[in-house]
Design a protein around this motif. Structure first.
Motif, mmCIF file in Angstrom:
data_model
loop_
_atom_site.group_PDB
_atom_site.id
_atom_site.type_symbol
_atom_site.label_atom_id
_atom_site.label_comp_id
_atom_site.label_asym_id
_atom_site.label_seq_id
_atom_site.Cartn_x
_atom_site.Cartn_y
_atom_site.Cartn_z
ATOM 1 N N UNK A 168 -3.237 10.669 -153.130
ATOM 2 C CA UNK A 168 -3.909 11.392 -154.161
ATOM 3 C C UNK A 168 -4.689 11.995 -153.238
ATOM 4 N N UNK A 169 -5.336 11.963 -152.067
ATOM 5 C CA UNK A 169 -6.407 13.575 -151.265
ATOM 6 C C UNK A 169 -5.137 14.818 -151.714
ATOM 7 N N UNK A 170 -4.079 14.384 -151.273
ATOM 8 C CA UNK A 170 -3.282 15.645 -151.225
ATOM 9 C C UNK A 170 -3.279 16.662 -152.825
ATOM 10 N N UNK A 171 -3.007 16.249 -153.936
ATOM 11 C CA UNK A 171 -3.167 16.524 -155.305
ATOM 12 C C UNK A 171 -3.510 17.636 -155.865
ATOM 13 N N UNK A 172 -3.178 18.623 -156.118
ATOM 14 C CA UNK A 172 -4.385 19.579 -156.324
ATOM 15 C C UNK A 172 -3.651 21.245 -155.309
ATOM 16 N N UNK A 173 -2.872 20.695 -154.816
ATOM 17 C CA UNK A 173 -2.057 21.775 -153.898
ATOM 18 C C UNK A 173 -1.716 23.403 -154.666
ATOM 19 N N UNK A 174 -1.318 23.568 -155.413
ATOM 20 C CA UNK A 174 -0.822 24.115 -155.945
ATOM 21 C C UNK A 174 -2.033 25.097 -156.551
ATOM 22 N N UNK A 175 -3.194 24.676 -157.201
ATOM 23 C CA UNK A 175 -4.612 25.173 -157.490
ATOM 24 C C UNK A 175 -5.253 25.195 -156.151
ATOM 25 N N UNK A 211 8.243 26.754 -156.569
ATOM 26 C CA UNK A 211 7.947 25.953 -155.949
ATOM 27 C C UNK A 211 8.661 25.215 -154.516
ATOM 28 N N UNK A 212 7.594 25.008 -153.539
ATOM 29 C CA UNK A 212 9.047 24.472 -152.670
ATOM 30 C C UNK A 212 8.079 23.426 -151.770
ATOM 31 N N UNK A 213 8.894 22.366 -151.327
ATOM 32 C CA UNK A 213 8.370 20.531 -151.726
ATOM 33 C C UNK A 213 8.369 20.639 -149.972
ATOM 34 N N UNK A 214 6.901 20.243 -149.429
ATOM 35 C CA UNK A 214 7.465 20.202 -147.862
ATOM 36 C C UNK A 214 6.440 18.692 -147.769
ATOM 37 N N UNK A 215 6.805 18.031 -146.749
ATOM 38 C CA UNK A 215 6.192 16.921 -145.687
ATOM 39 C C UNK A 215 5.171 16.758 -145.716
ATOM 40 N N UNK A 216 4.366 15.390 -145.973
ATOM 41 C CA UNK A 216 2.778 15.216 -145.708
ATOM 42 C C UNK A 216 2.927 14.588 -144.901
ATOM 43 N N UNK A 217 3.892 14.181 -143.400
ATOM 44 C CA UNK A 217 4.402 13.814 -142.612
ATOM 45 C C UNK A 217 2.317 13.904 -141.256
ATOM 46 N N UNK A 218 2.258 15.109 -141.927
ATOM 47 C CA UNK A 218 0.576 15.318 -140.771
ATOM 48 C C UNK A 218 -0.229 15.590 -140.932
ATOM 49 N N UNK A 219 -0.244 15.062 -142.815
ATOM 50 C CA UNK A 219 -1.233 14.343 -143.123
ATOM 51 C C UNK A 219 -1.576 12.699 -143.215
ATOM 52 N N UNK A 220 0.241 11.877 -143.027
ATOM 53 C CA UNK A 220 0.459 10.202 -143.215
ATOM 54 C C UNK A 220 -0.303 10.393 -141.634
ATOM 55 N N UNK A 221 0.326 11.079 -140.916
ATOM 56 C CA UNK A 221 -0.022 10.422 -139.582
ATOM 57 C C UNK A 221 -1.085 10.302 -138.503
ATOM 58 N N UNK A 222 -2.091 11.940 -139.510
ATOM 59 C CA UNK A 222 -3.516 11.641 -138.453
ATOM 60 C C UNK A 222 -4.957 10.857 -140.029
#
Length: 550
Positions: A442-449, A507-518
């Motif tokens: 949820x904390x990564x929502x709003x990427x377009x903004x 729109x590109x779709x990118x991985x959230x792995x660096x955020x979920x890892x840390x």
């Protein structure tokens, strides 16, 4: 329509608009004491006037976005920055030429000419844009009438203050007759069949997209808020008595509608007449009503001057001819990306404009190079460091466009077309795409903004937004900086010297792995720390060590 007729048509439009404005002004000033009007202007509050002019500016972002949505439907959106720029220029046309009808035509023709797009399809976006704007207007009228009724606006109307109603009916009938006559004589434009076809197609597309309709109507509502608010602030600037705001609410959208009739000069005369008639119902003096309306005109003219300056400046860029790029070279830097790479390459291969994919590996130990070779990519190897890897790959690229793609980012099927369309704006030095995270917390929502804020306030884009450039432009700024980190910051800085940066309509779709890892918050704090240390002069090598800490 032959060429002499084409040249005469604008003259007739201008003449008709000028005659109509003069007639309307004549009727208005018959009912205003000029000494009272001069006294009102003399005692006006300049602070409120400045606020009114500034408030009028909130009209442009939502009106530009509404038109941009319609350009998307016709497949002719270049990038939002271009649409916003043309909206400011369009306001210049609306104000000084022929009102909404002529302004839309002039704006669309210029957009089609500058960006080498089919005029019938651009023109098809205009009525749909106005249709959504009308939806927002209806909502605004319902709300304003409801609030006015709640405040007793219709119980005790001072109808004796209603001025020149017969004259205005006569002027309106003459104006309608003039508009019909001019359209019958000059309104037959070439390509009308293509225009109708594009209009039907776009309308069908719009009807099945609730999101576009809702966004467009919401934008139309915000535009009305800006117009009505500017008029209200102008009234506050000239009035020195208590104003019954609750009861006046319904009058503002009606005045704005009347001032927007086609084939006028900035609504001159019609706005003043409507203000004189309607505001007078609630005890506003004729001098105050007309003065407030004229101050609103000052705001419109101020923004028209801005639009004229934008037109002058932008024309210097867009009149330069550059061949439209056709092919794309995709550069992917990798380090132990064997697991992510196949899906990323699959999405890139699905784009017709992609002519080659170059994978530049930084010494992977998991078979990344073998996977890339098996998938038909050109594989290169160099020392690890994302900037150096992309620099090497870009130097070997043969496509018209160089596109820098992270190994965990997926391109959309329309990314190639969107990148090429973005580069129709010859002043765009480089671009990227809007971004969303896959399976994002949820904390990564709003990427377009965040992408919009980063571009329009920070004037930069991030590497995971997939940067792209004309190959010759990238070469002219020295290629991709050979830096282990923050290479996109330096690249954006170089690009801004030769042009603008834009976001393509994909729109590109990118991985959230660096955020979920840390952890999301911890990662954001680290990124902000790295960014500010870079701004304060820390070296990329030092920042890379900081960024790669567990």
């Amino acid at each position: 329509m032959d060429e002499p007729t084409r040249k005469r048509a604008p003259l007739w439009f201008k003449l008709g608009s000028a005659v109509t404005a003069c007639a309307a002004i004549f009727f208005v000033f018959r009912h205003v004491d000029m000494s009272d009007l001069v006294r009102t202007f003399h005692h006006a509050h300049p602070g409120w006037l400045l606020v009114s002019i500034a408030f009028y500016g909130i009209v442009f972002p939502p009106s530009a976005w509404r038109w941009h949505l319609m350009l998307r439907l016709t497949g002719n959106a270049v990038h939002f920055g271009a649409t916003f720029t043309m909206s400011l220029i369009g306001h210049f046309f609306y104000t000084l030429l022929f009102g909404v009808a002529g302004g839309d035509l002039a704006k669309s023709a210029l957009y089609a000419s500058w960006y080498q797009l089919p005029l019938p399809e651009i023109l098809a976006a205009a009525p749909l844009d106005r249709l959504l704007g009308f939806g927002g207007l209806i909502i605004f009228i319902i709300l304003s009438f409801s609030l006015a009724a709640w405040n007793g606006a219709f119980f005790q109307l001072n109808t004796s203050s209603l001025h020149i109603s017969t004259a205005w009916i006569l002027i309106t009938l003459v104006l309608i007759g003039l508009a019909v006559a001019l359209f019958m004589k000059f309104g037959r434009i070439p390509g009308v069949a293509k225009w109708l076809q594009a209009l039907r197609f776009s309308l069908a597309q719009m009807m099945v997209s609730k999101s576009i309709v809702l966004q467009g109507v919401a934008c139309g509502f915000l535009v009305q808020v800006g117009l009505a608010g500017s008029l209200a602030l102008s009234l506050q600037a000239v009035s020195h008595t208590e104003i019954p705001w609750g009861q006046l609410l319904w009058t503002f959208p009606i005045i704005c509608i009347i001032s927007a009739v086609p084939f006028t000069v900035a609504g001159l005369g019609f706005r003043e007449g409507a203000a004189l008639s309607l505001l007078g119902l609630y005890g506003i003096s004729p001098a105050d009503a007309v003065a407030a309306s004229l101050l609103t005109l000052v705001g419109r003219l101020a923004w028209a001057a801005v639009g004229g300056m934008v037109l002058w400046k932008e024309r210097q860029f867009q009149t330069k001819s550059r061949p439209l790029p056709r092919t794309i070279s995709v550069i992917i830097p990798t380090y132990n990306e064997a697991q992510c790479l196949p899906e990323t390459i699959h999405h890139a291969r699905a784009i017709p404009e992609v002519s080659e994919i170059i994978v530049v590996d930084g010494g992977s130990k998991d078979g990344t190079r073998e996977v890339a070779a098996a998938l038909g990519c050109k594989v290169m190897q160099c020392a690890p460091g994302r900037g150096g890897q992309m620099r090497l790959g870009a130097a070997q690229a043969s496509g018209d466009i160089v596109l820098l793609l992270h190994a965990d980012t997926w391109l959309s099927a329309n990314a190639g077309r969107a990148a090429i369309s973005c580069l129709r704006d010859v002043h765009v030095a480089g671009g990227g795409f809007w971004k969303q995270f896959r399976a994002a917390p949820a904390l990564l929502l709003g990427s377009r903004l965040k992408c919009a804020i980063r571009l329009y306030l920070g004037r930069r884009i991030l590497g995971d937004q997939t940067m792209f450039f004309r190959r010759e432009t990238l070469e002219s700024v020295g290629g991709v900086p050979d830096m282990p980190l923050m290479e996109e910051f330096e690249l954006c800085r170089r690009l801004r010297r030769v042009g603008r940066i834009a976001l393509a309509e994909s729109t590109v779709l990118t991985s959230a792995r660096r955020f979920t890892r840390r952890g999301v918050i911890r990662t954001y704090l680290l990124m902000w720390r790295v960014t500010w240390r870079y701004r304060l002069g820390a070296s990329p090598q030092e920042l890379r060590k900081l960024y790669e800490q567990p």
